[in-house]
Write an enzyme that holds these catalytic residues in place. Structure first.
Site, PDB file in Angstrom:
ATOM      1  N   ASN A  33      16.278  20.086  45.696  1.00 21.24           N
ATOM      2  CA  ASN A  33      15.624  19.123  44.807  1.00 21.24           C
ATOM      3  C   ASN A  33      15.265  19.836  43.502  1.00 21.24           C
ATOM      4  OD1 ASN A  33      13.964  17.259  43.563  1.00 21.24           O
ATOM      5  ND2 ASN A  33      12.344  17.345  45.115  1.00 21.24           N
ATOM      6  N   LYS A  59      14.034  18.555  40.926  1.00 23.00           N
ATOM      7  CA  LYS A  59      12.879  17.906  40.265  1.00 23.00           C
ATOM      8  C   LYS A  59      13.185  17.682  38.783  1.00 23.00           C
ATOM      9  CE  LYS A  59       9.967  19.776  43.832  1.00 23.00           C
ATOM     10  NZ  LYS A  59       8.633  20.139  44.280  1.00 23.00           N
ATOM     11  N   HIS A  92       8.943  11.174  47.943  1.00 18.03           N
ATOM     12  CA  HIS A  92       8.484  12.551  47.718  1.00 18.03           C
ATOM     13  C   HIS A  92       6.993  12.534  47.385  1.00 18.03           C
ATOM     14  CE1 HIS A  92       7.943  16.497  45.970  1.00 18.03           C
ATOM     15  NE2 HIS A  92       9.025  16.855  46.629  1.00 18.03           N
ATOM     16  N   GLU A 131       5.315  13.997  45.258  1.00 18.17           N
ATOM     17  CA  GLU A 131       5.012  13.894  43.820  1.00 18.17           C
ATOM     18  C   GLU A 131       5.082  12.439  43.362  1.00 18.17           C
ATOM     19  OE1 GLU A 131       7.813  16.930  42.671  1.00 18.17           O
ATOM     20  OE2 GLU A 131       6.535  18.394  43.667  1.00 18.17           O
ATOM     21  N   GLU A 135       7.218  17.405  54.580  1.00 23.94           N
ATOM     22  CA  GLU A 135       6.821  18.311  53.503  1.00 23.94           C
ATOM     23  C   GLU A 135       5.300  18.290  53.350  1.00 23.94           C
ATOM     24  OE1 GLU A 135      10.169  18.973  50.495  1.00 23.94           O
ATOM     25  OE2 GLU A 135       9.329  17.021  49.999  1.00 23.94           O
ATOM     26  N   GLY A 153       5.533  23.899  46.331  1.00 28.81           N
ATOM     27  CA  GLY A 153       5.394  24.593  45.060  1.00 28.81           C
ATOM     28  C   GLY A 153       4.227  25.576  45.015  1.00 28.81           C
ATOM     29  N   SER A 189       7.883  25.333  49.829  1.00 22.00           N
ATOM     30  CA  SER A 189       7.965  26.785  49.618  1.00 22.00           C
ATOM     31  C   SER A 189       8.985  27.477  50.522  1.00 22.00           C
ATOM     32  CB  SER A 189       6.580  27.433  49.748  1.00 22.00           C
ATOM     33  OG  SER A 189       5.732  26.957  48.715  1.00 22.00           O
TER      34      SER A 189
HETATM   35  P1  PGA Z   1       9.219  23.714  46.798  1.00 20.98           P
HETATM   36  O1  PGA Z   1       9.417  22.110  46.753  1.00 20.98           O
HETATM   37  O2  PGA Z   1      10.389  24.254  47.602  1.00 20.98           O
HETATM   38  O3  PGA Z   1       9.282  24.147  45.359  1.00 20.98           O
HETATM   39  O4  PGA Z   1       7.923  23.971  47.443  1.00 20.98           O
HETATM   40  C1  PGA Z   1       9.886  21.413  47.870  1.00 20.98           C
HETATM   41  C2  PGA Z   1       9.980  19.950  47.540  1.00 20.98           C
HETATM   42  O5  PGA Z   1       9.111  19.441  46.833  1.00 20.98           O
HETATM   43  O6  PGA Z   1      10.928  19.250  47.975  1.00 20.98           O
END
Ligand code: PGA
Length: 247
Positions: free
Chosen positions: A10, A12, A94, A96, A164, A170, A210
């Protein structure tokens, strides 16, 4: 039964014309192990370019789609438009989107149903926040999020569930393999009891938050961890090692 290992990248809201070219060039050099499915989610604006330049053995996903095929929905894209461009997947729900753009679980369920009906496969994301984990409500939160999807769909063939935990996204604070396994097992049990044993057995439940080259192999050993959704590390050379985590 063996579920095909799934690694999603992803991106983003990251990238530029030149970075997208570099990322695609690098992905085209990676040898994808047999029995592993790789799907990349670039920002919407770059999707068409990525699909046209990326090897066909790697799938492409949108990061979000709306629950209508067309119309007066400024700023949105539809699963039907993805289909038109030869794109097979979308990420939905997601954290976010849930947090920053206030998407409810019901809305995520609706969008999942519409995407599946349009022939687009869905990476459906769920996960608890830190305070929810600390309050011991993780199971309640993630099963309610899963139920909101289950309420709107009948066929799970084209759904990948991405667990997640929000506190891991992140942050560099990855869930331990045991923490991930515990939730994945709970989700599979929920599917068995509330959808069907067959769906529980066949549906891939992937972990995100992460994931890196340093932790992917250990996580991948867990019985109910069927792959990853990778954010930050999908923009780095180490993504290659994550694709090969099961090897
Ligand atoms: P990250 O994000 O690997 O940067 O923690 C994972 C995600 O949001 O799908």
């Amino acid at each position: 039964m063996t579920r095909t290992f799934f690694v999603g990248g992803n991106w983003k809201m990251n990238g530029s014309v030149s970075q997208v070219k570099t990322l695609v060039d690098n992905l085209n050099k990676v040898s994808i192990p047999s029995g592993t499915e790789v799907v990349i989610a670039p920002p919407a604006l770059y999707i068409d370019r990525v699909r046209q330049t990326l090897n066909k053995e790697i799938g492409v996903a949108a990061q979000n789609t709306y629950a209508k095929c067309s119309g007066a929905f400024t700023g949105e894209i539809s699963p039907e438009m993805l289909k038109d461009l030869g794109i097979d997947w979308t990420i939905l729900g997601h954290s976010e989107r849930r947090e920053i753009f206030k998407e409810s679980s019901e809305f995520v369920g609706e969008k999942t149903a519409h995407a599946l009906k349009a022939g687009i496969k869905v990476i459906a994301c769920i996960g608890e926040k830190l305070e929810e984990r600390e309050n011991n409500t993780t199971t309640q939160v993630v099963t309610a999020q899963l139920k909101a999807i289950a309420d709107k769909i009948d066929d799970w063939t084209n759904v990948v569930v991405a667990y997640e935990p929000v506190w891991a996204i992140g942050t560099g604070k990855v869930a331990t393999p045991e923490q991930a396994q515990e939730v994945h097992e709970t989700l599979r049990k929920w599917l068995a009891e509330n959808v069907s044993k067959d769906v529980a057995e066949k549906t891939r439940i992937i972990y995100g938050g992460s994931v890196s080259a340093a932790n992917a192999a250990e996580l991948a050993k867990k019985q109910d961890v069927d792959g990853f959704l990778v954010g930050g590390a999908s923009l780095k050379p180490e993504f290659d090692q994550i694709i090969n985590a099961r090897q």
